[in-house]
Design an enzyme around this catalytic site. Structure first.
Site, PDB file in Angstrom:
ATOM      1  N   GLU A   1       0.856  -1.143  -0.155  1.00 26.48           N
ATOM      2  CA  GLU A   1      -0.012  -0.127  -0.039  1.00 26.48           C
ATOM      3  C   GLU A   1       1.013   1.160  -0.159  1.00 26.48           C
ATOM      4  OE1 GLU A   1      -2.623   1.540  -0.685  1.00 26.48           O
ATOM      5  OE2 GLU A   1      -4.049   1.037   0.601  1.00 26.48           O
ATOM      6  N   ASP A   2       0.279   2.239  -0.559  1.00 21.20           N
ATOM      7  CA  ASP A   2       1.079   3.598  -0.427  1.00 21.20           C
ATOM      8  C   ASP A   2       0.917   4.216   0.886  1.00 21.20           C
ATOM      9  OD1 ASP A   2      -1.761   4.099  -0.488  1.00 21.20           O
ATOM     10  OD2 ASP A   2      -1.628   5.503  -2.143  1.00 21.20           O
TER      11      ASP A   2
ATOM     12  N   ASP B   1      -3.817   5.420   6.345  1.00 27.33           N
ATOM     13  CA  ASP B   1      -4.409   6.776   7.004  1.00 27.33           C
ATOM     14  C   ASP B   1      -5.172   6.476   8.146  1.00 27.33           C
ATOM     15  OD1 ASP B   1      -4.630   9.609   6.946  1.00 27.33           O
ATOM     16  OD2 ASP B   1      -6.262   9.765   5.901  1.00 27.33           O
TER      17      ASP B   1
ATOM     18  N   PHE C   1      -1.369  16.084   4.705  1.00 30.42           N
ATOM     19  CA  PHE C   1      -1.690  15.642   3.367  1.00 30.42           C
ATOM     20  C   PHE C   1      -0.426  15.326   2.438  1.00 30.42           C
ATOM     21  CE2 PHE C   1      -3.472  15.170  -0.806  1.00 30.42           C
ATOM     22  CZ  PHE C   1      -4.451  14.073  -0.460  1.00 30.42           C
TER      23      PHE C   1
ATOM     24  N   ARG D   1       0.955  12.378  -8.899  1.00 32.82           N
ATOM     25  CA  ARG D   1       1.690  10.769  -8.588  1.00 32.82           C
ATOM     26  C   ARG D   1       3.115  10.789  -9.168  1.00 32.82           C
ATOM     27  NH1 ARG D   1      -2.822   7.956  -7.107  1.00 32.82           N
ATOM     28  NH2 ARG D   1      -4.877   8.230  -8.161  1.00 32.82           N
TER      29      ARG D   1
HETATM   30  P1  IMP Z   1      -7.667   5.287   4.673  1.00 36.36           P
HETATM   31  O1  IMP Z   1      -8.657   4.254   4.279  1.00 36.36           O
HETATM   32  O2  IMP Z   1      -7.865   6.417   5.265  1.00 36.36           O
HETATM   33  O3  IMP Z   1      -6.284   4.490   5.474  1.00 36.36           O
HETATM   34  O4  IMP Z   1      -6.966   5.871   3.257  1.00 36.36           O
HETATM   35  C1  IMP Z   1      -6.600   4.825   2.296  1.00 36.36           C
HETATM   36  C2  IMP Z   1      -6.374   5.659   0.977  1.00 36.36           C
HETATM   37  O5  IMP Z   1      -6.620   7.178   1.182  1.00 36.36           O
HETATM   38  C3  IMP Z   1      -4.639   5.498   0.568  1.00 36.36           C
HETATM   39  O6  IMP Z   1      -4.540   4.420   0.062  1.00 36.36           O
HETATM   40  C4  IMP Z   1      -4.691   6.938  -0.367  1.00 36.36           C
HETATM   41  O7  IMP Z   1      -5.127   6.588  -1.551  1.00 36.36           O
HETATM   42  C5  IMP Z   1      -5.626   7.954   0.240  1.00 36.36           C
HETATM   43  N1  IMP Z   1      -4.864   8.763   1.322  1.00 36.36           N
HETATM   44  C6  IMP Z   1      -4.849   8.807   2.681  1.00 36.36           C
HETATM   45  N2  IMP Z   1      -4.082   9.956   2.947  1.00 36.36           N
HETATM   46  C7  IMP Z   1      -3.507  10.163   1.920  1.00 36.36           C
HETATM   47  C8  IMP Z   1      -2.605  11.591   1.832  1.00 36.36           C
HETATM   48  O8  IMP Z   1      -1.979  12.065   2.586  1.00 36.36           O
HETATM   49  N3  IMP Z   1      -2.215  11.835   0.328  1.00 36.36           N
HETATM   50  C9  IMP Z   1      -2.749  10.974  -0.816  1.00 36.36           C
HETATM   51  N4  IMP Z   1      -3.578  10.073  -0.621  1.00 36.36           N
HETATM   52  C10 IMP Z   1      -3.965   9.746   0.730  1.00 36.36           C
END
Ligand code: IMP
Length: 187
Positions: A107-108, A111, A160, A173
């Site tokens: 995963e990238d 969050d 962010f 990206r």
């Molecule tokens: P989560 O479900 O809140 O853990 O977020 C998952 C997805 O939200 C990640 O795989 C990203 O695609 C996007 N995301 C969350 N935080 C960021 C950020 O700081 N920058 C860009 N994308 C984010």
């Protein structure tokens, strides 16, 4: 969607480097070595979550020195452009079964943790040997649910970030490093 001229992130001069290309490459080498040692002799399947994980995956796999397979999932997380809601839809699924394999998600960023929690539960119903997570970034201050991250690149503050696969409104990206974005100055 086009960014408006009032968009706080529209101007590239608001990008602030947070993690350099060199730091990311060093961490990819370390994680690749660790994964290779831990999964030696296993039927390893790396699953990349599109789109954000594509650059990390490409760099990481070149440091994995054991036989492995890879596959992709694509998900849509509902929410605003910077906040996920936890409602996740799988828009492209794996091309094959995971039964008998050891699945490692790449995963990238974790969050809130909602997306990865959903995906881990979904894959667990398909009878893999085990399911673990390798995430380049983790924002602990945003955590809503605990995601066990077996392999972590960097812990980052609650800002962010864009670059190295991560987008804001589908842009940035292609930045070769991770940057934060300043908000619009007051006034
Ligand atoms: P989560 O479900 O809140 O853990 O977020 C998952 C997805 O939200 C990640 O795989 C990203 O695609 C996007 N995301 C969350 N935080 C960021 C950020 O700081 N920058 C860009 N994308 C984010």
């Amino acid at each position: 969607m086009a960014t408006s001229k009032h968009d706080p992130f529209a101007s590239p001069d608001r990008l602030r480097p947070l993690i350099s290309t060199e730091e990311i490459q060093k961490r990819c080498r370390e994680l690749g070595a660790q994964i290779s040692a831990d999964y030696r002799g296993s039927d390893l399947l790396l699953v990349s979550v599109l789109k954000g994980g594509f650059i990390f995956l490409a760099d990481l796999v070149r440091h994995i020195t054991i036989p492995m397979e890879l596959d992709f999932m694509r998900v849509r997380s509902y929410g605003s452009r910077t906040e996920s809601s936890g409602v996740v839809e799988i828009t492209a699924d794996l091309t094959g079964p995971v039964e008998g394999k050891r699945v490692l998600f790449v995963e990238d960023i974790v969050d809130t943790g909602l997306t990865m929690t959903y995906l881990m539960r979904n894959i667990a119903t398909r009878h893999p040997v085990d399911v673990k997570v390798c995430s380049l970034l983790y924002k602990p201050e945003r955590k809503l649910v605990d995601v066990p991250i077996a392999y972590l690149g960097f812990t980052i503050p609650n800002q962010f970030v864009v670059g190295y696969g991560l987008d804001y409104d589908e842009k940035y990206r292609n930045l070769p490093y991770i940057a934060t974005m300043d908000d619009e100055p007051p006034g």
